[in-house]
Design an enzyme around this catalytic site. Sequence first.
Site, PDB file in Angstrom:
ATOM      1  N   ARG A 100      16.921  96.895 103.795  1.00 44.51           N
ATOM      2  CA  ARG A 100      18.029  95.950 103.607  1.00 44.51           C
ATOM      3  C   ARG A 100      19.297  96.700 103.977  1.00 44.51           C
ATOM      4  O   ARG A 100      19.649  97.705 103.343  1.00 44.51           O
ATOM      5  CB  ARG A 100      18.094  95.462 102.159  1.00 44.51           C
ATOM      6  CG  ARG A 100      19.371  94.720 101.843  1.00 44.51           C
ATOM      7  CD  ARG A 100      19.346  93.977 100.540  1.00 44.51           C
ATOM      8  NE  ARG A 100      18.470  92.821 100.597  1.00 44.51           N
ATOM      9  CZ  ARG A 100      18.543  91.774  99.776  1.00 44.51           C
ATOM     10  NH1 ARG A 100      19.477  91.731  98.829  1.00 44.51           N
ATOM     11  NH2 ARG A 100      17.696  90.769  99.886  1.00 44.51           N
ATOM     12  N   HIS A 127      17.366  87.003 107.518  1.00 43.84           N
ATOM     13  CA  HIS A 127      16.630  87.197 106.257  1.00 43.84           C
ATOM     14  C   HIS A 127      15.254  86.524 106.397  1.00 43.84           C
ATOM     15  O   HIS A 127      14.938  85.554 105.710  1.00 43.84           O
ATOM     16  CB  HIS A 127      17.423  86.594 105.102  1.00 43.84           C
ATOM     17  CG  HIS A 127      17.038  87.111 103.744  1.00 43.84           C
ATOM     18  ND1 HIS A 127      16.079  88.096 103.551  1.00 43.84           N
ATOM     19  CD2 HIS A 127      17.472  86.770 102.494  1.00 43.84           C
ATOM     20  CE1 HIS A 127      15.949  88.332 102.254  1.00 43.84           C
ATOM     21  NE2 HIS A 127      16.782  87.537 101.594  1.00 43.84           N
ATOM     22  N   GLN A 130      12.822  85.818 103.401  1.00 44.69           N
ATOM     23  CA  GLN A 130      13.228  84.671 102.597  1.00 44.69           C
ATOM     24  C   GLN A 130      12.701  83.384 103.224  1.00 44.69           C
ATOM     25  O   GLN A 130      12.143  82.520 102.537  1.00 44.69           O
ATOM     26  CB  GLN A 130      14.760  84.623 102.507  1.00 44.69           C
ATOM     27  CG  GLN A 130      15.292  83.472 101.683  1.00 44.69           C
ATOM     28  CD  GLN A 130      14.925  83.593 100.219  1.00 44.69           C
ATOM     29  OE1 GLN A 130      15.191  84.608  99.598  1.00 44.69           O
ATOM     30  NE2 GLN A 130      14.306  82.563  99.665  1.00 44.69           N
ATOM     31  N   ASP A 209      22.796  78.264  99.895  1.00 45.63           N
ATOM     32  CA  ASP A 209      22.935  79.727  99.761  1.00 45.63           C
ATOM     33  C   ASP A 209      24.368  79.984  99.292  1.00 45.63           C
ATOM     34  O   ASP A 209      25.211  79.077  99.302  1.00 45.63           O
ATOM     35  CB  ASP A 209      22.649  80.420 101.113  1.00 45.63           C
ATOM     36  CG  ASP A 209      22.708  81.955 101.026  1.00 45.63           C
ATOM     37  OD1 ASP A 209      22.641  82.498  99.901  1.00 45.63           O
ATOM     38  OD2 ASP A 209      22.830  82.602 102.077  1.00 45.63           O
ATOM     39  N   CYS A 249      18.066  80.264  97.841  1.00 43.84           N
ATOM     40  CA  CYS A 249      17.442  81.587  97.950  1.00 43.84           C
ATOM     41  C   CYS A 249      17.804  82.487  96.775  1.00 43.84           C
ATOM     42  O   CYS A 249      17.107  83.472  96.530  1.00 43.84           O
ATOM     43  CB  CYS A 249      17.830  82.244  99.270  1.00 43.84           C
ATOM     44  SG  CYS A 249      19.598  82.433  99.478  1.00 43.84           S
ATOM     45  N   ARG A 277       8.411  84.750  97.083  1.00 38.52           N
ATOM     46  CA  ARG A 277       8.766  85.919  97.894  1.00 38.52           C
ATOM     47  C   ARG A 277       7.615  86.929  97.889  1.00 38.52           C
ATOM     48  O   ARG A 277       7.237  87.471  98.919  1.00 38.52           O
ATOM     49  CB  ARG A 277      10.049  86.577  97.336  1.00 38.52           C
ATOM     50  CG  ARG A 277      11.319  85.751  97.492  1.00 38.52           C
ATOM     51  CD  ARG A 277      11.762  85.669  98.951  1.00 38.52           C
ATOM     52  NE  ARG A 277      11.922  86.973  99.543  1.00 38.52           N
ATOM     53  CZ  ARG A 277      13.030  87.722  99.440  1.00 38.52           C
ATOM     54  NH1 ARG A 277      14.073  87.263  98.803  1.00 38.52           N
ATOM     55  NH2 ARG A 277      13.095  88.908 100.012  1.00 38.52           N
TER      56      ARG A 277
HETATM   57  N1   CP Z   1      17.144  86.017  97.831  1.00 37.75           N
HETATM   58  C1   CP Z   1      17.268  87.354  97.827  1.00 37.75           C
HETATM   59  O1   CP Z   1      17.052  88.035  98.831  1.00 37.75           O
HETATM   60  O2   CP Z   1      17.619  87.861  96.614  1.00 37.75           O
HETATM   61  P1   CP Z   1      18.062  89.372  96.331  1.00 37.75           P
HETATM   62  O3   CP Z   1      19.369  89.581  97.054  1.00 37.75           O
HETATM   63  O4   CP Z   1      18.203  89.456  94.851  1.00 37.75           O
HETATM   64  O5   CP Z   1      17.023  90.293  96.866  1.00 37.75           O
HETATM   65  N1  NVA Z   2      23.500  85.148 102.491  1.00 36.43           N
HETATM   66  C1  NVA Z   2      23.307  85.986 101.331  1.00 36.43           C
HETATM   67  C2  NVA Z   2      21.871  85.998 100.937  1.00 36.43           C
HETATM   68  C3  NVA Z   2      21.581  86.719  99.658  1.00 36.43           C
HETATM   69  C4  NVA Z   2      20.119  86.773  99.338  1.00 36.43           C
HETATM   70  C5  NVA Z   2      23.815  87.388 101.588  1.00 36.43           C
HETATM   71  O1  NVA Z   2      23.607  87.901 102.704  1.00 36.43           O
HETATM   72  O2  NVA Z   2      24.444  87.976 100.710  1.00 36.43           O
END
Ligand code: CP
Ligand code: NVA
Length: 290
Positions: A100, A127, A130, A209, A249, A277
């Site tokens: 990430r 993502h 997700q 989101d 999400c 997930r």
């Molecule tokens: N939806 C998601 O990716 O959640 P986190 O940011 O908590 O991993």
């Molecule tokens: N769009 C959001 C998703 C979080 C899971 C972000 O990138 O922060």
Amino acid sequence: MTRHLLTGAELSADEIHALLDRALELKREPSQPQVLGGRSVALIFEKPSTRTRLTFDTGVHELGGHPVVLRGDEMQLSRGESPRDTALVLSRHVSAIGIRTGADAIIEELAEHATVPVINMLTAGHHPCQALADLLTLKEAFGDVRGLKLAYVGDGNNVARSLAIVGGLAGVEIAVASPPGYELEPEAGGTRHTDPYEAVAGAHAIYADVWVSMGDEETADERRAALEPYRIDDALLEAAAPDAIALHCLPAHPGEEITESVLYGERQRIWDQAENRRHAQKALIELLVS
Ligand code: CP
Ligand code: NVA
């Protein structure tokens, strides 16, 4: 040849459907054949996470593997070691690398040099894990995802892009409603709308989101102002198909992009979605490391 999951476009439609079937099997029997059998998977987090960390960690464990969680700020990456060198070293020790991070260029460099699968656990652009869990949640609700319509309401961001790419491959019609300046680029797929009510017409799922993604904090005020008409509430859910479900999400900001009444209401599948997930990612890991 080493396979990666950077955007989701690496998967064929058949592979996505097989992955969803497999994820449902794994949901029923979480510890069935342990494909990782004593091997390790590196999970690098350069940004905060609750669900992704939890579900990859527990998922790798259920597959018989050892999750090695690495915080970006504790790695030499944070002191300038290149993604290339990081990939070369990690590939000697682990069977897959999840990351990430911010810029997509980082994960692209990592994947170019890794000799084990690299999995995007969220970048600024994508993502895909997700989106796989989202499709699994649709499949549980409707039986088959092909021919369904999902309306994403809000910022045309990483989550919207992955839904358009992965959902589109799986045969789901993705409609994205965003204010001017926050639209998803047409190349991602799906249809674009400025009116959320137009986007949700006939939709089997409506999806929210956050309005302020990680990395967008400096423009938080203007984002909240622009996205104010793009909240998922009971009225918007009523305007979708009669059996429509609400998805998010997470993390949620009740009162911003979603109302409390939808977030905890009877038509949400959001908490199943968060569970899914783990099941979807386990099926993905099986596919990539086998
Ligand atoms: N939806 C998601 O990716 O959640 P986190 O940011 O908590 O991993
Ligand atoms: N769009 C959001 C998703 C979080 C899971 C972000 O990138 O922060």
